[in-house]
Motif scaffolding. Sequence first.
Motif, short mmCIF file in Angstrom:
data_model
loop_
_atom_site.label_atom_id
_atom_site.label_comp_id
_atom_site.label_asym_id
_atom_site.label_seq_id
_atom_site.Cartn_x
_atom_site.Cartn_y
_atom_site.Cartn_z
N ASN A 145 -5.13 -1.07 -6.03
CA ASN A 145 -5.78 0.24 -6.05
C ASN A 145 -7.29 0.14 -6.28
OD1 ASN A 145 -3.47 1.80 -5.57
ND2 ASN A 145 -2.89 1.80 -7.73
N THR A 162 0.83 -1.21 0.00
CA THR A 162 0.00 0.00 0.00
C THR A 162 0.86 1.26 0.00
OG1 THR A 162 -1.72 -1.21 1.21
CG2 THR A 162 -1.88 1.19 1.18
N ARG A 208 -0.47 -3.94 -8.74
CA ARG A 208 -0.73 -2.57 -8.30
C ARG A 208 -2.15 -2.13 -8.69
NH1 ARG A 208 2.90 1.79 -7.33
NH2 ARG A 208 4.62 0.44 -7.98
N SER A 216 -6.91 4.07 3.90
CA SER A 216 -7.11 3.14 2.80
C SER A 216 -7.40 1.78 3.41
CB SER A 216 -5.86 3.08 1.91
OG SER A 216 -6.05 2.19 0.83
N SER A 272 4.13 9.09 -2.06
CA SER A 272 4.04 7.65 -2.26
C SER A 272 5.02 6.88 -1.39
CB SER A 272 4.31 7.30 -3.73
OG SER A 272 5.64 7.60 -4.07
N SER A 326 0.67 6.31 -4.52
CA SER A 326 0.54 7.33 -5.58
C SER A 326 1.62 7.07 -6.61
CB SER A 326 0.69 8.73 -4.98
OG SER A 326 1.97 8.91 -4.43
N SER A 342 -9.17 -1.29 -3.02
CA SER A 342 -8.99 -0.59 -1.75
C SER A 342 -10.12 0.43 -1.58
CB SER A 342 -7.64 0.11 -1.70
OG SER A 342 -6.59 -0.82 -1.77
#
Length: 556
Positions: free
Chosen positions: A168, A115, A164, A254, A140, A120, A171
């Motif tokens: 994303n 995470t 990834r 998140s 990030s 980012s 989440s």
Amino acid sequence: MEIQDLVKRFAGHSGVSAMRHVWNDEAARTIHLKGLAASAAPMLFSALALADEPWRVPVALFVLNDLEEAGYFYHDLTQVLGEGKVLFLPSSYKRAIKYGQKDSANEVLRTEVLTRLAASPQPSPKERELLTSRNQSHPSLGGAGGRLYIVTYPDALAELVVSRDTLNDRSVRLAVRDTVEIPQMEATLVGEGFERVDYVYEPGQFAVRGSIIDVFSYASEYPYRIDLFGDEVDSIRTFEIESQLSRDKVQQVSIVPNFEGGAGDEVSFFDFLPKDSALAFQDYFWAHERIEQLGSEIENSKLKIESAVTPLGLHPDGDNAQFSTLNFQLLDAADFIRKTQAFRRIEFGTKASTTVQATINFDTSPQPLFHKNFELVEQSLTDLIERGYQLYILTDSAKQAERLKTIFEERGGDIPFTAVDKTIHGGFADHTMRVACYTDHQIFDRFHKYNLRSDKARSGKMAISLKELSQFEPGDYVVHIDHGVGRFAGLVRMPNGSGTQEVIKLVYSNDDVVFVSIHSLHKISKYKSKEGEAPRINKLGTGAWEKLKERTKTKI
């Protein structure tokens, strides 16, 4: 003395300067740091991080030989750099991978690492250079200059991870002032595999009480408490499982589900790293060999299962859960070589690979074993001082440093040393700088244990009582630390301001009642007796329970 001040001294070490110089030469793809003993390696990398011109890598991945080596390396880095910049990537299994027993606490640490890396988009090289020059961090990553340090070992790297994009997409992100409809939030969490419970005590659970949503993400050490005002998120806090009391206030979270069993698009962990990251291996060849060995163990396990179930007329991959093979997602040994060759590599163990293009020599030796022989301690330290060495004793307790001074004074010795407020795992002497960094736990021959953040997420003493709470039946005997033995009478709702709050009802002698708030769950536990006999219910207000506790303390 602060340990950071000690480490900053090493920033001027000739070997550290040489390391920085060689790293700036892109042609040197593999560098061997030779002669680093005990905890000299983590101290070196910490010095690179704290230097006036810090090491310019977005992520440094340290690969130790096994869990124990990695745990102690992680401990030493966090002592200097703190837990915010240093993360630990364990295997998601309790024992060997071939046994297939998942550990939810380890999965929390793994997901947290992913995470943080996927939070980012990665900054471009120009952006990273600008951030570094300003000593700023990129969102990030973590820490000064956007640098993040990850410690792991081959068994953990062998496991493939969710991609990834999937991480994303699945989440759930919430921030203060966001609008949330509780029924929709419940449906989303259930759809992602979260279990609704009365009180959360392990990852993958959530609870709803009025306008409060408690949820334990697989990417957080602590569960979150989301407090709503109407349909708006008023506040988000982490809280302790044991006491249910709030810890830290955060602005956004998140919430990450469990990806156990795979999402169908698993990738290597190396695919999560920025391209200009650094890989640091204790033993590169051993890491490759271990990953190859894990693959062979899994294949052998599958063959054993097939040979056991085929005579029974069952298919090993069939619907019968008792004999179904586990869906292991492992990195191939050949892929390990290919993936790691895409990065610049540092090797800091005794062995070096054949592709090393630069070697930096260090002259260090480990702290001797004294076995609490203070005559030997005094002789060794006196010899170092006479040779012009500066002596530092690293300890987690100021009392231990005072104790050591008192021992030397009582023995009539004059051994000047500087006490350092944090300790490392293995003391060492650097003969180039003429500095000795010794630890009190080695002098006193005490076992030194490393601690991982998964200890909080792992089910402990209070997690067991919370599990028991969900299984309580009316009439069960319960012990309250302040009131003694009573009977469980269920969960009831009571007015609390403009809403209601769920509390535990306990009934005592003469039908007296005590209501226990969710913020006081740490005060109750299920009554347990070796003989299995029913206990005597306490009477409130008599002081009998307090007297019993005092008598018990006296006997102990």
